[in-house]
Design a protein around this motif. Structure first.
Motif, mmCIF file in Angstrom:
data_model
loop_
_atom_site.group_PDB
_atom_site.id
_atom_site.type_symbol
_atom_site.label_atom_id
_atom_site.label_comp_id
_atom_site.label_asym_id
_atom_site.label_seq_id
_atom_site.Cartn_x
_atom_site.Cartn_y
_atom_site.Cartn_z
ATOM 1 N N ARG A 164 0.752 -1.008 -0.268
ATOM 2 C CA ARG A 164 -0.128 0.150 -0.027
ATOM 3 C C ARG A 164 0.537 0.944 0.198
ATOM 4 N NH1 ARG A 164 -5.610 -1.364 2.686
ATOM 5 N NH2 ARG A 164 -6.019 0.533 2.305
ATOM 6 N N GLN A 165 1.619 1.213 0.655
ATOM 7 C CA GLN A 165 2.841 2.388 0.855
ATOM 8 C C GLN A 165 3.500 2.566 -0.806
ATOM 9 O OE1 GLN A 165 7.320 3.666 0.839
ATOM 10 N NE2 GLN A 165 6.329 1.620 0.914
ATOM 11 N N GLY A 166 3.533 1.682 -1.448
ATOM 12 C CA GLY A 166 4.065 1.746 -2.659
ATOM 13 C C GLY A 166 3.093 1.916 -3.815
ATOM 14 N N PHE A 167 1.972 1.890 -3.830
ATOM 15 C CA PHE A 167 0.968 2.328 -4.355
ATOM 16 C C PHE A 167 0.495 3.324 -4.363
ATOM 17 C CE2 PHE A 167 -3.408 2.404 -6.054
ATOM 18 C CZ PHE A 167 -3.472 1.678 -6.758
ATOM 19 N N GLU A 168 0.847 4.441 -3.269
ATOM 20 C CA GLU A 168 0.018 5.329 -2.875
ATOM 21 C C GLU A 168 1.362 6.290 -3.068
ATOM 22 O OE1 GLU A 168 -0.797 6.594 2.261
ATOM 23 O OE2 GLU A 168 0.877 7.782 0.853
ATOM 24 N N ILE A 169 3.142 6.094 -3.705
ATOM 25 C CA ILE A 169 3.373 6.766 -4.133
ATOM 26 C C ILE A 169 3.219 7.094 -5.446
ATOM 27 C CG2 ILE A 169 6.197 6.588 -4.312
ATOM 28 C CD1 ILE A 169 6.528 5.383 -1.895
ATOM 29 N N MET A 170 3.257 5.922 -5.607
ATOM 30 C CA MET A 170 2.983 5.554 -7.625
ATOM 31 C C MET A 170 1.838 6.109 -8.125
ATOM 32 S SD MET A 170 5.151 4.245 -8.751
ATOM 33 C CE MET A 170 5.254 3.907 -10.027
ATOM 34 N N MET A 171 0.766 6.419 -6.885
ATOM 35 C CA MET A 171 -1.023 6.850 -6.628
ATOM 36 C C MET A 171 -0.169 8.920 -6.747
ATOM 37 S SD MET A 171 -4.070 6.447 -7.225
ATOM 38 C CE MET A 171 -5.390 6.761 -7.318
ATOM 39 N N THR A 172 0.200 9.313 -6.416
ATOM 40 C CA THR A 172 0.832 10.917 -6.181
ATOM 41 C C THR A 172 1.540 10.766 -7.080
ATOM 42 O OG1 THR A 172 0.507 10.071 -3.485
ATOM 43 C CG2 THR A 172 1.925 12.346 -4.440
ATOM 44 N N ALA A 174 1.829 9.704 -10.485
ATOM 45 C CA ALA A 174 0.808 9.207 -11.179
ATOM 46 C C ALA A 174 -0.341 10.473 -11.218
ATOM 47 C CB ALA A 174 0.473 8.130 -11.374
ATOM 48 N N HIS A 175 -0.213 11.191 -10.785
ATOM 49 C CA HIS A 175 -1.320 12.240 -10.084
ATOM 50 C C HIS A 175 -0.842 13.996 -10.013
ATOM 51 C CE1 HIS A 175 -4.301 8.521 -10.205
ATOM 52 N NE2 HIS A 175 -4.618 8.651 -11.149
ATOM 53 N N GLY A 176 0.253 13.588 -10.532
ATOM 54 C CA GLY A 176 1.059 14.856 -9.805
ATOM 55 C C GLY A 176 1.760 15.437 -10.926
ATOM 56 N N THR A 177 2.981 16.032 -10.979
ATOM 57 C CA THR A 177 2.881 16.783 -11.940
ATOM 58 C C THR A 177 3.373 16.697 -13.411
ATOM 59 O OG1 THR A 177 5.466 17.540 -11.356
ATOM 60 C CG2 THR A 177 3.968 18.522 -10.155
ATOM 61 N N PRO A 178 4.084 17.264 -14.284
ATOM 62 C CA PRO A 178 4.252 15.683 -15.841
ATOM 63 C C PRO A 178 4.764 15.111 -15.413
ATOM 64 C CG PRO A 178 3.202 18.481 -16.206
ATOM 65 C CD PRO A 178 3.044 17.874 -15.242
ATOM 66 N N ALA A 179 5.982 15.897 -14.744
ATOM 67 C CA ALA A 179 7.139 15.380 -14.779
ATOM 68 C C ALA A 179 7.643 14.350 -13.547
ATOM 69 C CB ALA A 179 7.875 16.363 -13.909
ATOM 70 N N GLN A 180 6.527 14.803 -12.852
ATOM 71 C CA GLN A 180 6.486 13.229 -11.728
ATOM 72 C C GLN A 180 5.156 11.948 -12.633
ATOM 73 O OE1 GLN A 180 4.186 15.601 -8.529
ATOM 74 N NE2 GLN A 180 5.242 15.107 -6.790
ATOM 75 N N PHE C 236 17.198 17.056 -1.711
ATOM 76 C CA PHE C 236 17.073 16.614 -3.344
ATOM 77 C C PHE C 236 15.985 16.934 -3.854
ATOM 78 C CE2 PHE C 236 16.504 13.086 -6.064
ATOM 79 C CZ PHE C 236 16.891 13.938 -7.026
ATOM 80 N N LEU C 237 14.596 16.075 -3.841
ATOM 81 C CA LEU C 237 13.485 16.405 -4.695
ATOM 82 C C LEU C 237 12.989 17.897 -4.369
ATOM 83 C CD1 LEU C 237 12.266 12.057 -3.814
ATOM 84 C CD2 LEU C 237 13.258 14.027 -6.384
ATOM 85 N N GLN C 238 12.690 17.679 -3.068
ATOM 86 C CA GLN C 238 11.957 18.863 -2.385
ATOM 87 C C GLN C 238 12.361 20.504 -3.363
ATOM 88 O OE1 GLN C 238 8.856 20.347 -0.372
ATOM 89 N NE2 GLN C 238 8.734 18.171 0.288
ATOM 90 N N ARG C 239 13.899 20.529 -3.672
ATOM 91 C CA ARG C 239 14.603 21.528 -4.075
ATOM 92 C C ARG C 239 14.364 21.197 -5.676
ATOM 93 N NH1 ARG C 239 15.423 25.015 -0.728
ATOM 94 N NH2 ARG C 239 16.176 24.437 1.390
ATOM 95 N N ALA C 240 14.816 19.751 -6.457
ATOM 96 C CA ALA C 240 14.627 19.871 -7.531
ATOM 97 C C ALA C 240 13.148 19.421 -8.268
ATOM 98 C CB ALA C 240 15.229 18.577 -8.082
ATOM 99 N N TYR C 241 12.450 19.798 -7.933
ATOM 100 C CA TYR C 241 10.224 20.124 -8.314
ATOM 101 C C TYR C 241 9.816 20.248 -7.348
ATOM 102 C CZ TYR C 241 12.364 15.499 -10.514
ATOM 103 O OH TYR C 241 13.199 14.442 -11.055
ATOM 104 N N PRO C 242 9.735 21.653 -7.475
ATOM 105 C CA PRO C 242 9.580 22.823 -6.853
ATOM 106 C C PRO C 242 8.267 22.595 -6.235
ATOM 107 C CG PRO C 242 10.978 23.847 -7.873
ATOM 108 C CD PRO C 242 10.822 22.562 -8.336
ATOM 109 N N ASN C 243 7.180 22.947 -5.567
ATOM 110 C CA ASN C 243 5.660 22.632 -5.356
ATOM 111 C C ASN C 243 5.692 21.636 -5.837
ATOM 112 O OD1 ASN C 243 6.000 25.832 -4.710
ATOM 113 N ND2 ASN C 243 5.846 26.321 -6.543
ATOM 114 N N ALA C 244 5.885 20.501 -5.909
ATOM 115 C CA ALA C 244 5.326 19.332 -6.045
ATOM 116 C C ALA C 244 4.848 19.132 -4.601
ATOM 117 C CB ALA C 244 6.429 18.317 -6.786
ATOM 118 N N ALA C 245 3.777 18.069 -4.824
ATOM 119 C CA ALA C 245 3.361 16.846 -3.638
ATOM 120 C C ALA C 245 4.056 15.645 -3.622
ATOM 121 C CB ALA C 245 1.896 16.606 -3.451
#
Lengths: 312, 94, 246
Positions: A164-172, A174-180, C236-245
């Motif tokens: 669940r921990q892993g899935f939650e990270i992926m979910m966050t 996948a639905h985050g910024t385009p870079a994420q 690192f991640l917070q700095r490289a991707y500002p304002n991301a959750a």
């Protein structure tokens, strides 16, 4: 009928009757050896498995993620410990098992010879690798050898938060910024096929499987478990909005399962031969921790001996 | 030098009022360390309120070869169980 | 007050971070797990304190803003906790010197007139009591173990002794917190802390290093070079991707 055959028959009858075998019970040599091999490999996998995920503990992107990951990697140490203890009931010591691992003679799950290159890999490992591990492990809770089965009950109970921990990270992601989102997809691309290999060779190429099934160490075949994994993951990937990197994956209504493409077993074999991207790092890290800790273990042993003789 | 720490068995009382139950094993050089290791390994999820540790080699176990002699004789002593005795249905509190 | 809370939180976070570097590399599985437990306690304490500090700051600030978006000069932790892990003896000596201070600190903080601080201290004190017990035992084991372990732990204390002074020397915000009735008077715990250290060193058959020059600066943001690398990694991640959750 010779005495040995009688014992073997009685042993198999107990297994067939779903009775548990305990350490002091009579058991065939081959059963003992198979279990020692399997349980120690399983334990090694937990311990080596701490390394790729531990790689991101100091870089976790939030305090919540940091404690979750740290607790998860610690659980893996615990799981290794429970499993080593289960193997120890069969008359092999933890140090002996370590020696085999450190010398490169013992196997552990090949998946841990892949690198974790991005934070999304922590999500992918939790979701896919732990997902595959759970499918392998849940049936082991009913394994015929009591100590192994009991250790696995504990492992599975603790493991339930890992996926669940892993899935939650992926979910966050996948639905985050385009870079994420890109980070998540790229990670799935790298981890998908190695996860599929975690179930081991195809059934027709898996020599020990039949005997292990007869002994009820193993309950389902490699291919059955792999199919179950594919069916579950296909649906979960859709929820995530990510694409599984297999153009041949389609729902097959006739079979009631997802079809999927062919696994590149050459890659699997190379990693088994020690040629994976991180085989050397993983083994070096284990050896270093062990060697660096030698003086600590010696000190504790010497201290206890002194105190014992002082009070004796 | 063999520095493998001796093996210990861990027993945990999960709630007040319950008996200690075997939960697993660990390695430690002495009782102090065994107790703390048990705390650190086996009670991370509030599994217990009390811990016992016992050196594994201090445990004497029955031999499975003796199972028939040890445990079979109790099997037919059904008169030790309440269901062996007949009491009319209308008798309460018994 | 803000500085004071950050000081307490930063100490716990940075030391917890350092300890977490051991995860997967400890001398034995059981020891590995014990160290991770301490690390998790400390990071948990830091989180509680950051969350409290964030609510006081307002503006929708979060615990992560405080941990991940401040730079070296804004961190208020003591120099001791940012020092490198070194070998196991060094890690134990560092942890022990901090635990002795931390135990009596949290004990006093339970008396804070700020009810929230007092409540957090009460919870932390139980955790820290175990940390102190655990590290004290390891100091004794290593000190009274083998010739090698004695030499290593003795050297570790020698190396870290000069970071001890800062723990018990108040920064301005600490003096103010005492005056306001919410903080811990370091002068009042000094004797207890030192007595505990000396008792354990004696039982470990170790020599007390002589007090000489004592480093300071961390409490006011003048850190060693180590902290920059800790933050570079941690943030690192917070700095490289500002304002991301995440």
């Amino acid at each position: 009928m010779t005495q040995l055959l009688q014992l073997e028959d009685r042993f198999q009858a107990r297994i067939d009757a779903e009775q548990k075998i305990e350490p002091k019970d009579w058991m065939p040599d081959a059963y003992r050896k198979t279990l020692i091999r399997q349980i120690s490999q399983h334990a090694h996998s937990e311990i080596v498995g701490m390394l790729p995920e531990g790689n991101w503990i100091t870089r976790a992107p939030s305090l919540r993620r940091k404690v979750a990951l740290l607790a998860k990697v610690q659980d893996e140490a615990g799981h290794g410990l429970y499993l080593y203890a289960a193997a120890e009931t069969l008359g092999v010591s933890r140090d002996q098992m370590y020696e085999e691992l450190h010398a490169g003679k013992a196997k552990y799950s090949s998946i841990f010879n892949y690198p974790t290159l991005s934070w999304a890999d922590i999500g992918a490992v939790g979701w896919l690798v732990d997902g595959a591990a759970i499918m392998n492990q849940v049936p082991l809770c009913k394994c015929s050898f009591g100590p192994y089965a009991r250790a696995m009950v504990r492992v599975c109970k603790e493991e339930s938060f890992h996926q669940r921990q892993g899935f939650e990270i992926m979910m966050t992601l996948a639905h985050g910024t385009p870079a994420q989102h890109k980070m998540a997809q790229e990670s799935l691309n790298r981890w998908w096929w190695p996860s599929m290999m975690m179930f081991g060779p195809n059934d027709d190429a898996s020599p020990h499987s039949a005997q292990s099934m007869r002994w009820k160490i193993k309950r389902y075949s490699n291919d059955d478990l792999r199919q179950k994994f594919v069916d579950v993951m296909a649906e979960q990937a859709a929820v995530l909005g990510l694409t599984i990197p297999d153009p041949d994956m389609h729902w097959n209504a006739d079979r009631g399962h997802y079809d999927f493409g062919t696994i590149d077993w050459k890659e699997f074999d190379e990693i088994l031969r020690g040629n994976g991207p991180c085989n050397k790092e993983r083994l070096d890290a284990r050896n270093k921790a062990w060697n660096d800790g030698a003086w600590v273990r010696e000190a504790a042993t010497a201290f206890a001996a002194k105190r014992k003789s002082a009070t004796a | 030098m063999n520095t493998e720490f001796p093996l210990w068995e861990v027993f945990i009382r999960s709630h007040g009022g319950l008996q200690h139950k075997h939960v697993g094993s660990l390695h430690a050089v002495d009782a102090t360390m065994a107790l703390e290791n048990a705390r650190d390994v086996y009670t991370r999820r509030q599994e217990g309120v009390s811990i016992w540790v016992v050196p594994s080699n201090a445990i004497t176990a029955s031999d499975p070869a003796d199972s028939d002699a040890f445990f079979e004789p109790a099997k037919d002593k059904i008169y030790r169980h309440p269901t062996f005795y007949q009491v009319p249905d209308n008798v309460k509190h018994m | 007050m803000q500085q004071y809370l950050l000081h307490i939180a930063d100490n716990a976070l940075i030391l917890g971070h350092r300890l977490s570097e051991w995860c997967g590399h400890g001398p034995a599985l059981e020891i590995d797990m014990a160290m991770t437990n301490i690390s998790l306690d400390l990071i948990g304490q830091a989180r509680n304190m950051y969350q409290y500090a964030a609510t006081l700051e307002g503006d929708g600030k979060t615990e992560d803003d405080l941990a991940y978006l401040r730079d070296v000069p804004e961190f208020r932790n003591v120099l001791l906790v940012e020092q490198v892990n070194g070998d196991f003896a060094n890690t134990i000596a560092r942890q022990f010197l901090f635990d002795t201070y931390h135990y009596f600190f949290q004990q006093q903080l339970c008396e804070s007139q700020d009810p929230q601080l007092a409540a957090m201290a009460e919870k932390s004190l139980k955790e820290v009591a175990y940390h102190l017990r655990w590290t004290s035992e390891w100091v004794i084991r290593l000190g009274d173990g083998t010739i090698e372990s004695k030499a290593r732990i003795q050297r570790a204390f020698q190396d870290l002794w000069s970071f001890r002074g800062e723990l018990l020397t108040p920064a301005l915000y600490e003096t103010e917190a005492v005056a306001a009735g919410v903080g811990v008077d370091l002068g009042a715990i000094k004797t207890a802390v030192e007595q505990k250290i000396f008792n354990v060193l004696d039982e470990a058959t170790l020599v007390r290093p002589t007090d000489g020059w004592m480093h300071a600066g961390g409490k006011t943001g003048r850190h060693s070079e180590h902290l920059g690398f800790i933050l570079a990694e941690m943030q690192f991640l917070q700095r490289a991707y500002p304002n991301a959750a995440w």
